[in-house]
Scaffold this motif. Structure first.
Motif, PDB file in Angstrom:
ATOM      1  N   HIS A   6       0.819  -1.208   0.000  1.00  0.00           N
ATOM      2  CA  HIS A   6       0.000   0.000   0.000  1.00  0.00           C
ATOM      3  C   HIS A   6       0.855   1.262   0.000  1.00  0.00           C
ATOM      4  N   SER A   7       1.965   1.240   0.722  1.00  0.00           N
ATOM      5  CA  SER A   7       2.824   2.439   0.730  1.00  0.00           C
ATOM      6  C   SER A   7       3.479   2.643  -0.635  1.00  0.00           C
ATOM      7  N   HIS A   8       3.689   1.558  -1.368  1.00  0.00           N
ATOM      8  CA  HIS A   8       4.257   1.670  -2.722  1.00  0.00           C
ATOM      9  C   HIS A   8       3.232   2.208  -3.721  1.00  0.00           C
ATOM     10  N   TRP A   9       2.032   1.604  -3.728  1.00  0.00           N
ATOM     11  CA  TRP A   9       1.029   1.960  -4.728  1.00  0.00           C
ATOM     12  C   TRP A   9       0.062   3.035  -4.278  1.00  0.00           C
ATOM     13  N   GLY A  10      -0.278   3.066  -2.988  1.00  0.00           N
ATOM     14  CA  GLY A  10      -1.352   3.947  -2.536  1.00  0.00           C
ATOM     15  C   GLY A  10      -2.694   3.411  -3.000  1.00  0.00           C
ATOM     16  N   PRO A  11      -3.774   4.135  -2.696  1.00  0.00           N
ATOM     17  CA  PRO A  11      -5.100   3.697  -3.135  1.00  0.00           C
ATOM     18  C   PRO A  11      -5.318   4.036  -4.609  1.00  0.00           C
ATOM     19  N   GLY A  12      -6.346   3.424  -5.207  1.00  0.00           N
ATOM     20  CA  GLY A  12      -6.761   3.846  -6.541  1.00  0.00           C
ATOM     21  C   GLY A  12      -6.523   2.861  -7.673  1.00  0.00           C
ATOM     22  N   LEU A  13      -5.886   1.723  -7.390  1.00  0.00           N
ATOM     23  CA  LEU A  13      -5.652   0.748  -8.445  1.00  0.00           C
ATOM     24  C   LEU A  13      -6.690  -0.370  -8.368  1.00  0.00           C
ATOM     25  N   ILE A  14      -6.661  -1.262  -9.341  1.00  0.00           N
ATOM     26  CA  ILE A  14      -7.583  -2.386  -9.326  1.00  0.00           C
ATOM     27  C   ILE A  14      -7.044  -3.490  -8.418  1.00  0.00           C
ATOM     28  N   GLU A  15      -7.941  -4.338  -7.963  1.00  0.00           N
ATOM     29  CA  GLU A  15      -7.609  -5.364  -6.985  1.00  0.00           C
ATOM     30  C   GLU A  15      -6.483  -6.291  -7.438  1.00  0.00           C
ATOM     31  N   SER A  16      -6.471  -6.663  -8.704  1.00  0.00           N
ATOM     32  CA  SER A  16      -5.464  -7.626  -9.179  1.00  0.00           C
ATOM     33  C   SER A  16      -4.036  -7.099  -9.036  1.00  0.00           C
ATOM     34  N   ILE A  17      -3.840  -5.805  -9.138  1.00  0.00           N
ATOM     35  CA  ILE A  17      -2.504  -5.216  -8.961  1.00  0.00           C
ATOM     36  C   ILE A  17      -2.038  -5.426  -7.518  1.00  0.00           C
ATOM     37  N   TYR A  18      -2.927  -5.145  -6.572  1.00  0.00           N
ATOM     38  CA  TYR A  18      -2.585  -5.336  -5.165  1.00  0.00           C
ATOM     39  C   TYR A  18      -2.366  -6.814  -4.863  1.00  0.00           C
ATOM     40  N   GLU A  19      -3.194  -7.666  -5.443  1.00  0.00           N
ATOM     41  CA  GLU A  19      -3.076  -9.103  -5.201  1.00  0.00           C
ATOM     42  C   GLU A  19      -1.729  -9.640  -5.685  1.00  0.00           C
ATOM     43  N   LYS A  20      -1.360  -9.316  -6.898  1.00  0.00           N
ATOM     44  CA  LYS A  20      -0.076  -9.783  -7.436  1.00  0.00           C
ATOM     45  C   LYS A  20       1.086  -9.220  -6.630  1.00  0.00           C
ATOM     46  N   SER A  21       0.982  -7.956  -6.275  1.00  0.00           N
ATOM     47  CA  SER A  21       2.055  -7.312  -5.505  1.00  0.00           C
ATOM     48  C   SER A  21       2.176  -7.910  -4.115  1.00  0.00           C
ATOM     49  N   LEU A  22       1.040  -8.155  -3.453  1.00  0.00           N
ATOM     50  CA  LEU A  22       1.068  -8.729  -2.111  1.00  0.00           C
ATOM     51  C   LEU A  22       1.607 -10.155  -2.148  1.00  0.00           C
ATOM     52  N   ALA A  23       1.207 -10.927  -3.138  1.00  0.00           N
ATOM     53  CA  ALA A  23       1.728 -12.294  -3.262  1.00  0.00           C
ATOM     54  C   ALA A  23       3.249 -12.264  -3.414  1.00  0.00           C
ATOM     55  N   HIS A  24       3.738 -11.349  -4.215  1.00  0.00           N
ATOM     56  CA  HIS A  24       5.186 -11.231  -4.407  1.00  0.00           C
ATOM     57  C   HIS A  24       5.882 -10.807  -3.116  1.00  0.00           C
ATOM     58  N   GLU A  25       5.309  -9.834  -2.431  1.00  0.00           N
ATOM     59  CA  GLU A  25       5.885  -9.348  -1.175  1.00  0.00           C
ATOM     60  C   GLU A  25       5.915 -10.454  -0.124  1.00  0.00           C
ATOM     61  N   LEU A  26       4.872 -11.260  -0.063  1.00  0.00           N
ATOM     62  CA  LEU A  26       4.846 -12.374   0.885  1.00  0.00           C
ATOM     63  C   LEU A  26       5.920 -13.402   0.550  1.00  0.00           C
ATOM     64  N   LYS A  27       6.106 -13.686  -0.720  1.00  0.00           N
ATOM     65  CA  LYS A  27       7.160 -14.625  -1.129  1.00  0.00           C
ATOM     66  C   LYS A  27       8.537 -14.081  -0.738  1.00  0.00           C
ATOM     67  N   LEU A  28       8.732 -12.771  -0.907  1.00  0.00           N
ATOM     68  CA  LEU A  28      10.000 -12.155  -0.507  1.00  0.00           C
ATOM     69  C   LEU A  28      10.244 -12.309   0.995  1.00  0.00           C
ATOM     70  N   ARG A  29       9.165 -12.417   1.761  1.00  0.00           N
ATOM     71  CA  ARG A  29       9.260 -12.561   3.219  1.00  0.00           C
ATOM     72  C   ARG A  29       9.236 -14.028   3.664  1.00  0.00           C
ATOM     73  N   GLY A  30       9.345 -14.935   2.691  1.00  0.00           N
ATOM     74  CA  GLY A  30       9.437 -16.358   3.013  1.00  0.00           C
ATOM     75  C   GLY A  30       8.114 -17.046   3.295  1.00  0.00           C
TER      76      GLY A  30
END
Length: 134
Positions: free
Chosen positions: A19-43
């Motif tokens: 959220h701090s990277h993108w902020g509000p205003g995008l479609i759900e799939s962008i946040y979903e893909k980004s969050l999945a990637h961020e979680l993988k980066l965190r193991g």
């Protein structure tokens, strides 16, 4: 502290990073893909767009549920991009939890100025509730 506290803390932290990277205003799939990637980066093991087949008694239905994310096979993460979370969003997450082995779910709304509990993140069942199979 229950067994899910650390994992949900990692998920919420990852969501805040997205959220701090993108902020509000995008479609759900962008946040979903980004969050999945961020979680993988965190193991954290994460599965996206998980299909749940529905069955009524002995009838398999053609319709199915699609969960946004499941983290470490334990926590359902349902994402929204809405003006405000509604009771139907909570009911949806609780239904997903009942249809899986996941005892905890997070409902995250990325369409907020500041992503935090109350406005953007809700945990089900809440920490105050005793753990019980749903």
């Amino acid at each position: 502290m229950d067994e899910y506290t650390e994992l949900t803390g990692i998920i919420v932290g990852a969501a805040m990073e997205v959220h701090s990277h993108w902020g509000p205003g995008l479609i759900e799939s962008i946040y979903e893909k980004s969050l999945a990637h961020e979680l993988k980066l965190r193991g954290i093991e994460v599965r996206r767009q998980v299909k749940l087949q529905l069955k009524y008694k002995d009838l398999e239905l053609d319709e199915d549920f699609t969960l946004d994310l499941i983290a470490d096979g334990k926590v359902i993460v349902e994402l929204k991009v809405v003006k405000e979370l509604a009771a139907i969003h909570q009911a949806q997450l609780i239904t997903y939890m009942k249809r899986t082995d996941c005892k905890v779910g997070l409902l995250i709304n990325f369409n907020v100025v500041i992503l935090k509990r109350v406005f953007g993140v809700s945990r089900f069942p809440s920490k105050q509730l005793p753990s019980s199979p749903l």
